[in-house]
Design a protein around this motif. Structure first.
Motif, PDB file in Angstrom:
ATOM      1  N   VAL A 154      68.629  70.342  57.806  1.00  0.00           N
ATOM      2  CA  VAL A 154      67.299  70.869  58.107  1.00  0.00           C
ATOM      3  C   VAL A 154      66.483  70.935  56.822  1.00  0.00           C
ATOM      4  CG1 VAL A 154      65.982  72.888  58.900  1.00  0.00           C
ATOM      5  CG2 VAL A 154      68.008  72.152  60.158  1.00  0.00           C
ATOM      6  N   VAL A 155      67.077  71.470  55.766  1.00  0.00           N
ATOM      7  CA  VAL A 155      66.438  71.499  54.446  1.00  0.00           C
ATOM      8  C   VAL A 155      67.058  70.363  53.642  1.00  0.00           C
ATOM      9  CG1 VAL A 155      66.126  72.800  52.306  1.00  0.00           C
ATOM     10  CG2 VAL A 155      65.965  73.970  54.521  1.00  0.00           C
TER      11      VAL A 155
ATOM     12  N   ARG B 117      46.636  68.084  55.962  1.00  0.00           N
ATOM     13  CA  ARG B 117      47.589  67.664  54.929  1.00  0.00           C
ATOM     14  C   ARG B 117      48.984  67.724  55.517  1.00  0.00           C
ATOM     15  NH1 ARG B 117      46.195  67.283  49.645  1.00  0.00           N
ATOM     16  NH2 ARG B 117      48.309  67.905  49.162  1.00  0.00           N
ATOM     17  N   ARG B 118      49.921  67.079  54.849  1.00  0.00           N
ATOM     18  CA  ARG B 118      51.307  67.102  55.315  1.00  0.00           C
ATOM     19  C   ARG B 118      51.735  68.545  55.554  1.00  0.00           C
ATOM     20  NH1 ARG B 118      55.853  63.342  54.451  1.00  0.00           N
ATOM     21  NH2 ARG B 118      54.099  62.005  53.969  1.00  0.00           N
ATOM     22  N   ARG B 119      52.356  68.771  56.696  1.00  0.00           N
ATOM     23  CA  ARG B 119      52.776  70.127  57.050  1.00  0.00           C
ATOM     24  C   ARG B 119      54.062  70.075  57.849  1.00  0.00           C
ATOM     25  NH1 ARG B 119      47.813  71.060  61.245  1.00  0.00           N
ATOM     26  NH2 ARG B 119      48.410  69.470  62.739  1.00  0.00           N
ATOM     27  N   LEU B 120      54.626  71.244  58.092  1.00  0.00           N
ATOM     28  CA  LEU B 120      55.842  71.348  58.878  1.00  0.00           C
ATOM     29  C   LEU B 120      55.562  70.958  60.327  1.00  0.00           C
ATOM     30  CD1 LEU B 120      57.315  74.814  57.866  1.00  0.00           C
ATOM     31  CD2 LEU B 120      58.187  72.586  57.241  1.00  0.00           C
TER      32      LEU B 120
ATOM     33  N   LEU C  71      59.754  79.091  52.190  1.00  0.00           N
ATOM     34  CA  LEU C  71      60.086  78.094  51.173  1.00  0.00           C
ATOM     35  C   LEU C  71      59.078  76.948  51.157  1.00  0.00           C
ATOM     36  CD1 LEU C  71      63.954  78.082  51.464  1.00  0.00           C
ATOM     37  CD2 LEU C  71      62.589  78.794  49.489  1.00  0.00           C
ATOM     38  N   THR C  72      58.497  76.638  52.297  1.00  0.00           N
ATOM     39  CA  THR C  72      57.460  75.613  52.340  1.00  0.00           C
ATOM     40  C   THR C  72      56.234  76.079  51.562  1.00  0.00           C
ATOM     41  OG1 THR C  72      58.241  74.787  54.459  1.00  0.00           O
ATOM     42  CG2 THR C  72      55.983  74.238  53.855  1.00  0.00           C
ATOM     43  N   ALA C  73      55.916  77.336  51.681  1.00  0.00           N
ATOM     44  CA  ALA C  73      54.770  77.894  50.957  1.00  0.00           C
ATOM     45  C   ALA C  73      55.040  77.954  49.458  1.00  0.00           C
ATOM     46  CB  ALA C  73      54.433  79.288  51.487  1.00  0.00           C
ATOM     47  N   ASN C  74      56.304  78.251  49.079  1.00  0.00           N
ATOM     48  CA  ASN C  74      56.657  78.326  47.656  1.00  0.00           C
ATOM     49  C   ASN C  74      58.152  78.077  47.518  1.00  0.00           C
ATOM     50  OD1 ASN C  74      57.121  78.839  44.984  1.00  0.00           O
ATOM     51  ND2 ASN C  74      56.353  80.938  44.998  1.00  0.00           N
ATOM     52  N   ALA C  75      58.515  76.841  47.158  1.00  0.00           N
ATOM     53  CA  ALA C  75      59.922  76.460  47.039  1.00  0.00           C
ATOM     54  C   ALA C  75      60.634  77.192  45.907  1.00  0.00           C
ATOM     55  CB  ALA C  75      60.043  74.954  46.850  1.00  0.00           C
ATOM     56  N   ARG C  76      59.884  77.857  45.034  1.00  0.00           N
ATOM     57  CA  ARG C  76      60.495  78.568  43.905  1.00  0.00           C
ATOM     58  C   ARG C  76      60.772  80.040  44.219  1.00  0.00           C
ATOM     59  NH1 ARG C  76      57.652  77.445  38.370  1.00  0.00           N
ATOM     60  NH2 ARG C  76      59.547  78.482  37.743  1.00  0.00           N
ATOM     61  N   THR C  77      60.523  80.461  45.442  1.00  0.00           N
ATOM     62  CA  THR C  77      60.793  81.842  45.817  1.00  0.00           C
ATOM     63  C   THR C  77      62.272  82.134  45.633  1.00  0.00           C
ATOM     64  OG1 THR C  77      59.031  81.728  47.470  1.00  0.00           O
ATOM     65  CG2 THR C  77      60.555  83.566  47.654  1.00  0.00           C
ATOM     66  N   THR C  78      62.578  83.238  44.975  1.00  0.00           N
ATOM     67  CA  THR C  78      63.982  83.582  44.716  1.00  0.00           C
ATOM     68  C   THR C  78      64.668  84.032  45.997  1.00  0.00           C
ATOM     69  OG1 THR C  78      63.532  85.899  44.237  1.00  0.00           O
ATOM     70  CG2 THR C  78      63.390  84.342  42.371  1.00  0.00           C
TER      71      THR C  78
END
Length: 159
Positions: free
Chosen positions: A57-58, A148-151, A23-30
């Motif tokens: 957490v999220v 860059r901002r990351r987890l 989800l961090t890589a792509n928050a639009r993942t179904t």
């Protein structure tokens, strides 16, 4: 309220870590796509996501915008030290100026460290002039952002 997630002592299990990474890589993942990628059913993944959200957490799903594409070609980091008795006033001013896109209240000599996005260097003085009556500032222009901002590291277990 205690976290009722698949985490104990603030540790995510492997599937939760993978879901957060995806989800961090792509928050639009179904949900269906996430389910395929972690080898679970969509309802099970939806339940895990709901629990990740409920536990805090999220916190949300976000959009990553390139400021340069919007004309913001300059980033500045500003250390801000309010004058005596002006802390709350300065905090309110910073919150109300749109060019301040991030601000942390910190320990040390300065009270705030803030990030500004600007369209030009000439815009900087106008922004800072709004707070310099109430605070001292020290500004650095960002040349690049190697990290860059990351987890934060997602641990699998505590030692």
């Amino acid at each position: 309220m205690a976290n009722n997630l698949t985490i104990e002592n603030d540790v995510l299990d492997g599937i939760d870590r993978r879901l957060v990474q995806l989800l961090t890589a792509n928050a639009r993942t179904t949900t269906a796509d996430l389910a395929r990628q972690v080898g679970m059913s969509a309802p099970s993944v939806a339940d895990r996501l709901r629990r990740l959200e409920e536990s805090g957490v999220v916190r949300g799903y976000t959009l990553d915008i390139d400021p340069v594409a919007l004309g913001y070609t300059l980033t500045a980091i500003v250390r801000i030290r309010p004058l005596p008795g002006q802390l709350r006033k300065v905090e309110k001013l910073i919150a109300g100026i749109g060019e301040f896109v991030e601000c942390d209240k910190v320990t040390g000599d300065d009270c705030f460290i803030a990030r500004l996005l600007l369209k030009s260097i000439s815009q900087l003085d106008g922004v800072l002039d709004r707070i310099t009556e109430f605070a001292e500032t020290n500004t650095a222009i960002v040349k690049s952002s190697p990290v860059r901002r990351r987890l934060p590291p997602l641990q699998s277990a505590r030692p």
